[in-house]
Design a protein around this motif. Sequence first.
Motif, short mmCIF file in Angstrom:
data_model
loop_
_atom_site.label_atom_id
_atom_site.label_comp_id
_atom_site.label_asym_id
_atom_site.label_seq_id
_atom_site.Cartn_x
_atom_site.Cartn_y
_atom_site.Cartn_z
N GLY A 173 0.81 -1.21 0.00
CA GLY A 173 0.00 0.00 0.00
C GLY A 173 0.84 1.26 0.00
O GLY A 173 0.54 2.23 -0.70
N ASN A 174 1.94 1.25 0.76
CA ASN A 174 2.79 2.44 0.85
C ASN A 174 3.56 2.72 -0.44
O ASN A 174 4.11 3.82 -0.60
N LEU A 175 3.61 1.76 -1.35
CA LEU A 175 4.21 2.03 -2.65
C LEU A 175 3.45 3.14 -3.38
O LEU A 175 4.05 3.95 -4.08
N LEU A 176 2.13 3.17 -3.21
CA LEU A 176 1.31 4.10 -3.98
C LEU A 176 1.64 5.56 -3.68
O LEU A 176 1.90 6.34 -4.61
N PRO A 177 1.64 6.00 -2.42
CA PRO A 177 2.01 7.40 -2.16
C PRO A 177 3.46 7.71 -2.52
O PRO A 177 3.78 8.85 -2.86
N ARG A 178 4.33 6.72 -2.46
CA ARG A 178 5.72 6.97 -2.83
C ARG A 178 5.87 7.11 -4.35
O ARG A 178 6.69 7.90 -4.83
N ILE A 179 5.10 6.38 -5.09
CA ILE A 179 5.06 6.57 -6.54
C ILE A 179 4.50 7.94 -6.88
O ILE A 179 5.04 8.67 -7.73
N ARG A 180 3.44 8.32 -6.19
CA ARG A 180 2.84 9.65 -6.42
C ARG A 180 3.82 10.76 -6.09
O ARG A 180 3.90 11.76 -6.80
N MET A 181 4.57 10.60 -5.00
CA MET A 181 5.56 11.60 -4.64
C MET A 181 6.58 11.77 -5.75
O MET A 181 6.97 12.90 -6.11
N THR A 182 7.03 10.66 -6.34
CA THR A 182 8.03 10.72 -7.40
C THR A 182 7.50 11.47 -8.62
O THR A 182 8.20 12.30 -9.21
N ILE A 183 6.25 11.22 -8.96
CA ILE A 183 5.66 11.89 -10.12
C ILE A 183 5.44 13.38 -9.83
O ILE A 183 5.68 14.23 -10.69
N LEU A 184 5.01 13.69 -8.62
CA LEU A 184 4.84 15.09 -8.24
C LEU A 184 6.16 15.85 -8.35
O LEU A 184 6.21 16.98 -8.88
N TYR A 185 7.25 15.24 -7.91
CA TYR A 185 8.54 15.92 -7.98
C TYR A 185 9.07 15.97 -9.41
O TYR A 185 9.81 16.90 -9.76
N TYR A 186 8.69 15.02 -10.23
CA TYR A 186 9.07 15.12 -11.64
C TYR A 186 8.49 16.39 -12.25
O TYR A 186 9.18 17.18 -12.89
#
Length: 289
Positions: free
Chosen positions: A120-133
Amino acid sequence: MPRITLDNVIRIDYEYAARRITDFIRTYVNDSGTTGAVIGLSGGVDSSVTAYLLVRALGRDNVVGLILPYKTTPPEDIRDAKYIAETLGIKYYYIDISNVRNAFAEAIPEFDEGNKVATGNLLPRIRMTILYYFANKLNKVVAGTGDKSELLIGYFTKYGDGGVDILPIGDLYKTQVRYLGKYLGLLDSIAFKPSSPRLWDGQTAEGELGVKYEDVDVILHALVDYRMNIEQAVEATGKPLELVQAVWRRVINTEHKRRSPVVPRVSMRTLGLDWRMPINRTGLSEFME
Protein backbone atom coordinates in the motif's frame (compact mmCIF):
# COMPACT_ATOMS: atom_id res chain seq x y z
CA MET A 1 -9.30 23.12 34.42
CA PRO A 2 -11.03 24.06 31.15
CA ARG A 3 -13.59 21.73 29.62
CA ILE A 4 -12.46 20.85 26.07
CA THR A 5 -15.03 19.89 23.45
CA LEU A 6 -15.12 19.75 19.67
CA ASP A 7 -16.58 23.24 19.70
CA ASN A 8 -13.33 24.51 21.24
CA VAL A 9 -11.40 22.93 18.37
CA ILE A 10 -13.48 24.23 15.46
CA ARG A 11 -14.19 27.70 16.90
CA ILE A 12 -11.29 29.51 15.23
CA ASP A 13 -11.05 32.55 12.96
CA TYR A 14 -11.16 30.96 9.51
CA GLU A 15 -10.65 34.26 7.72
CA TYR A 16 -7.40 34.76 9.63
CA ALA A 17 -6.33 31.15 9.03
CA ALA A 18 -6.91 31.46 5.28
CA ARG A 19 -5.07 34.79 5.10
CA ARG A 20 -2.15 33.52 7.20
CA ILE A 21 -1.74 30.40 5.08
CA THR A 22 -2.02 32.18 1.74
CA ASP A 23 0.54 34.77 2.86
CA PHE A 24 2.87 31.94 3.84
CA ILE A 25 2.46 30.14 0.50
CA ARG A 26 3.06 33.33 -1.47
CA THR A 27 6.14 34.22 0.58
CA TYR A 28 7.63 30.75 0.38
CA VAL A 29 7.21 30.48 -3.39
CA ASN A 30 8.58 33.99 -3.96
CA ASP A 31 11.60 33.36 -1.75
CA SER A 32 12.29 29.97 -3.34
CA GLY A 33 12.60 31.42 -6.83
CA THR A 34 10.03 29.00 -8.22
CA THR A 35 7.01 29.74 -10.38
CA GLY A 36 4.22 28.18 -8.34
CA ALA A 37 3.11 24.87 -6.88
CA VAL A 38 2.25 21.32 -7.86
CA ILE A 39 -0.35 19.44 -5.82
CA GLY A 40 -1.78 15.94 -5.85
CA LEU A 41 -5.58 16.03 -6.02
CA SER A 42 -7.29 13.08 -4.34
CA GLY A 43 -10.85 14.40 -4.23
CA GLY A 44 -10.69 14.55 -0.44
CA VAL A 45 -11.06 17.51 1.87
CA ASP A 46 -7.37 18.07 2.59
CA SER A 47 -6.17 18.26 -1.00
CA SER A 48 -9.24 20.26 -2.02
CA VAL A 49 -8.77 22.89 0.70
CA THR A 50 -5.05 23.09 -0.03
CA ALA A 51 -5.76 23.61 -3.73
CA TYR A 52 -8.19 26.44 -2.95
CA LEU A 53 -5.55 28.12 -0.77
CA LEU A 54 -2.84 27.69 -3.40
CA VAL A 55 -4.98 29.38 -6.03
CA ARG A 56 -5.81 32.20 -3.61
CA ALA A 57 -2.11 32.70 -2.93
CA LEU A 58 -0.58 32.18 -6.36
CA GLY A 59 -3.33 32.50 -8.95
CA ARG A 60 -4.77 29.68 -11.03
CA ASP A 61 -2.10 29.92 -13.74
CA ASN A 62 0.65 29.09 -11.23
CA VAL A 63 -0.90 25.94 -9.75
CA VAL A 64 -0.79 22.50 -11.40
CA GLY A 65 -2.84 19.56 -10.16
CA LEU A 66 -2.07 15.88 -10.60
CA ILE A 67 -4.79 13.24 -10.31
CA LEU A 68 -2.99 9.94 -9.74
CA PRO A 69 -5.49 7.10 -9.27
CA TYR A 70 -4.93 3.39 -8.82
CA LYS A 71 -7.53 0.62 -8.98
CA THR A 72 -8.31 1.16 -5.29
CA THR A 73 -9.36 4.75 -6.02
CA PRO A 74 -13.18 5.03 -6.06
CA PRO A 75 -14.75 6.70 -9.13
CA GLU A 76 -16.33 9.37 -6.91
CA ASP A 77 -12.87 10.48 -5.72
CA ILE A 78 -11.70 10.90 -9.32
CA ARG A 79 -14.88 12.81 -10.10
CA ASP A 80 -14.40 15.11 -7.11
CA ALA A 81 -10.72 15.70 -7.92
CA LYS A 82 -11.59 16.71 -11.48
CA TYR A 83 -14.39 18.91 -10.17
CA ILE A 84 -11.96 20.78 -7.89
CA ALA A 85 -9.42 21.30 -10.69
CA GLU A 86 -12.07 22.49 -13.15
CA THR A 87 -13.83 24.70 -10.60
CA LEU A 88 -10.54 26.40 -9.73
CA GLY A 89 -9.56 26.59 -13.39
CA ILE A 90 -6.11 25.09 -12.88
CA LYS A 91 -4.23 22.94 -15.35
CA TYR A 92 -4.25 19.31 -14.32
CA TYR A 93 -2.94 15.96 -15.47
CA TYR A 94 -4.72 12.63 -15.07
CA ILE A 95 -2.19 9.81 -14.72
CA ASP A 96 -3.26 6.26 -13.84
CA ILE A 97 -0.33 4.89 -11.81
CA SER A 98 -1.29 1.21 -12.27
CA ASN A 99 1.46 0.49 -14.79
CA VAL A 100 4.11 2.05 -12.58
CA ARG A 101 2.91 0.18 -9.53
CA ASN A 102 2.74 -3.11 -11.43
CA ALA A 103 6.28 -2.56 -12.73
CA PHE A 104 7.44 -2.46 -9.10
CA ALA A 105 5.58 -5.69 -8.40
CA GLU A 106 7.25 -7.40 -11.36
CA ALA A 107 10.73 -6.07 -10.58
CA ILE A 108 10.86 -6.72 -6.81
CA PRO A 109 11.88 -10.29 -5.88
CA GLU A 110 9.29 -12.17 -3.80
CA PHE A 111 6.83 -9.28 -4.02
CA ASP A 112 4.12 -9.89 -1.41
CA GLU A 113 0.69 -8.75 -2.58
CA GLY A 114 -0.75 -9.79 0.75
CA ASN A 115 1.29 -7.33 2.77
CA LYS A 116 -1.09 -4.35 2.90
CA VAL A 117 1.34 -1.94 4.50
CA ALA A 118 4.37 -2.63 2.31
CA THR A 119 2.42 -2.76 -0.96
CA GLY A 120 0.00 0.00 0.00
CA ASN A 121 2.79 2.44 0.85
CA LEU A 122 4.21 2.03 -2.65
CA LEU A 123 1.31 4.10 -3.98
CA PRO A 124 2.01 7.40 -2.16
CA ARG A 125 5.72 6.97 -2.83
CA ILE A 126 5.06 6.57 -6.54
CA ARG A 127 2.84 9.65 -6.42
CA MET A 128 5.56 11.60 -4.64
CA THR A 129 8.03 10.72 -7.40
CA ILE A 130 5.66 11.89 -10.12
CA LEU A 131 4.84 15.09 -8.24
CA TYR A 132 8.54 15.92 -7.98
CA TYR A 133 9.07 15.12 -11.64
CA PHE A 134 6.55 17.79 -12.57
CA ALA A 135 7.86 20.16 -9.89
CA ASN A 136 11.39 19.89 -11.29
CA LYS A 137 10.20 20.16 -14.88
CA LEU A 138 8.01 23.21 -14.23
CA ASN A 139 10.19 24.87 -11.55
CA LYS A 140 7.53 24.63 -8.86
CA VAL A 141 7.32 23.48 -5.25
CA VAL A 142 5.40 20.42 -4.13
CA ALA A 143 2.57 21.40 -1.82
CA GLY A 144 1.63 18.67 0.65
CA THR A 145 -1.89 18.12 1.89
CA GLY A 146 -1.33 16.65 5.35
CA ASP A 147 -3.23 18.20 8.26
CA LYS A 148 -2.21 18.54 11.92
CA SER A 149 -4.18 15.48 13.03
CA GLU A 150 -2.51 13.22 10.46
CA LEU A 151 0.94 14.63 11.13
CA LEU A 152 0.68 14.19 14.90
CA ILE A 153 -0.63 10.63 14.86
CA GLY A 154 1.66 9.68 11.99
CA TYR A 155 -1.15 8.83 9.60
CA PHE A 156 0.86 9.41 6.45
CA THR A 157 3.51 7.57 4.46
CA LYS A 158 7.10 8.49 5.15
CA TYR A 159 8.63 9.80 1.92
CA GLY A 160 5.25 9.33 0.29
CA ASP A 161 2.57 11.92 0.99
CA GLY A 162 4.99 13.10 3.69
CA GLY A 163 7.60 13.90 1.03
CA VAL A 164 6.79 17.51 0.18
CA ASP A 165 8.20 21.04 0.31
CA ILE A 166 5.45 22.78 2.27
CA LEU A 167 2.44 21.73 4.33
CA PRO A 168 0.01 24.65 4.09
CA ILE A 169 -2.68 23.09 6.34
CA GLY A 170 -0.23 21.32 8.65
CA ASP A 171 -1.24 23.44 11.66
CA LEU A 172 -4.98 22.79 11.27
CA TYR A 173 -6.72 19.76 12.74
CA LYS A 174 -8.84 17.62 10.42
CA THR A 175 -12.10 19.02 11.77
CA GLN A 176 -10.80 22.57 11.34
CA VAL A 177 -9.85 21.81 7.74
CA ARG A 178 -13.41 20.67 7.07
CA TYR A 179 -14.86 23.95 8.33
CA LEU A 180 -12.20 25.97 6.54
CA GLY A 181 -13.39 24.17 3.42
CA LYS A 182 -16.92 25.36 4.07
CA TYR A 183 -15.62 28.89 4.59
CA LEU A 184 -13.83 28.71 1.23
CA GLY A 185 -16.98 27.48 -0.52
CA LEU A 186 -16.20 23.78 -0.78
CA LEU A 187 -19.17 21.45 -1.31
CA ASP A 188 -20.31 19.69 1.88
CA SER A 189 -20.04 16.36 0.05
CA ILE A 190 -16.29 16.95 -0.22
CA ALA A 191 -15.71 18.92 2.99
CA PHE A 192 -17.26 16.16 5.11
CA LYS A 193 -16.30 13.13 3.01
CA PRO A 194 -14.85 10.31 5.15
CA SER A 195 -11.08 10.51 4.87
CA SER A 196 -9.06 7.66 3.36
CA PRO A 197 -5.66 7.27 1.69
CA ARG A 198 -7.26 4.52 -0.49
CA LEU A 199 -4.19 2.30 -0.28
CA TRP A 200 -6.34 -0.83 -0.38
CA ASP A 201 -9.98 -1.64 -1.06
CA GLY A 202 -12.40 -0.47 1.59
CA GLN A 203 -9.83 1.46 3.59
CA THR A 204 -11.00 4.45 5.60
CA ALA A 205 -8.90 6.47 8.00
CA GLU A 206 -11.31 6.23 10.93
CA GLY A 207 -11.88 2.52 10.32
CA GLU A 208 -8.17 1.83 10.43
CA LEU A 209 -7.52 4.12 13.40
CA GLY A 210 -10.51 2.81 15.33
CA VAL A 211 -11.50 6.30 16.45
CA LYS A 212 -13.34 9.27 14.94
CA TYR A 213 -11.36 12.35 13.98
CA GLU A 214 -13.68 14.42 16.16
CA ASP A 215 -12.37 12.49 19.17
CA VAL A 216 -8.77 12.51 17.94
CA ASP A 217 -8.83 16.28 17.53
CA VAL A 218 -10.32 16.99 20.95
CA ILE A 219 -7.73 14.75 22.60
CA LEU A 220 -4.83 16.22 20.63
CA HIS A 221 -6.05 19.74 21.39
CA ALA A 222 -5.80 18.94 25.10
CA LEU A 223 -2.47 17.11 24.95
CA VAL A 224 -0.65 19.31 22.44
CA ASP A 225 -2.14 22.80 22.50
CA TYR A 226 -2.98 22.90 26.21
CA ARG A 227 0.05 20.72 27.11
CA MET A 228 -2.00 18.57 29.45
CA ASN A 229 -0.82 15.22 30.75
CA ILE A 230 -2.85 12.06 30.20
CA GLU A 231 -4.89 12.36 33.39
CA GLN A 232 -5.66 16.04 32.82
CA ALA A 233 -6.72 15.33 29.23
CA VAL A 234 -9.09 12.60 30.37
CA GLU A 235 -10.70 14.96 32.86
CA ALA A 236 -10.88 17.90 30.46
CA THR A 237 -12.25 16.00 27.45
CA GLY A 238 -14.35 13.35 29.16
CA LYS A 239 -12.83 10.75 26.85
CA PRO A 240 -11.95 7.26 28.16
CA LEU A 241 -8.44 6.80 29.54
CA GLU A 242 -7.74 3.98 27.08
CA LEU A 243 -8.63 6.22 24.12
CA VAL A 244 -6.49 9.13 25.29
CA GLN A 245 -3.58 6.76 25.90
CA ALA A 246 -4.03 5.19 22.45
CA VAL A 247 -3.96 8.56 20.69
CA TRP A 248 -0.90 9.73 22.64
CA ARG A 249 0.83 6.41 21.95
CA ARG A 250 0.42 7.06 18.23
CA VAL A 251 2.00 10.49 18.63
CA ILE A 252 4.99 9.03 20.50
CA ASN A 253 5.47 6.00 18.26
CA THR A 254 5.41 8.01 15.03
CA GLU A 255 7.87 10.72 16.07
CA HIS A 256 10.42 9.29 13.61
CA LYS A 257 8.10 10.26 10.74
CA ARG A 258 8.26 13.92 11.72
CA ARG A 259 12.05 14.07 12.08
CA SER A 260 14.81 14.47 9.54
CA PRO A 261 17.08 11.42 9.17
CA VAL A 262 19.15 10.94 12.32
CA VAL A 263 22.89 11.69 12.06
CA PRO A 264 25.43 10.21 14.54
CA ARG A 265 27.78 12.73 16.14
CA VAL A 266 31.36 12.55 14.87
CA SER A 267 32.51 16.15 14.49
CA MET A 268 32.36 19.35 16.55
CA ARG A 269 29.04 20.47 15.01
CA THR A 270 26.51 17.91 13.83
CA LEU A 271 23.59 18.50 11.49
CA GLY A 272 20.26 18.17 13.23
CA LEU A 273 21.80 17.97 16.71
CA ASP A 274 23.53 21.25 17.52
CA TRP A 275 23.56 22.96 14.12
CA ARG A 276 20.85 23.64 11.59
CA MET A 277 21.00 25.38 8.23
CA PRO A 278 20.35 29.08 8.86
CA ILE A 279 17.25 30.53 7.24
CA ASN A 280 18.19 33.71 5.39
CA ARG A 281 14.76 34.27 3.90
CA THR A 282 13.61 37.38 5.68
CA GLY A 283 10.10 37.05 4.32
CA LEU A 284 9.60 33.71 6.07
CA SER A 285 10.85 34.78 9.49
CA GLU A 286 7.40 35.72 10.80
CA PHE A 287 6.04 32.27 9.95
CA MET A 288 8.88 30.43 11.71
CA GLU A 289 8.42 31.91 15.18
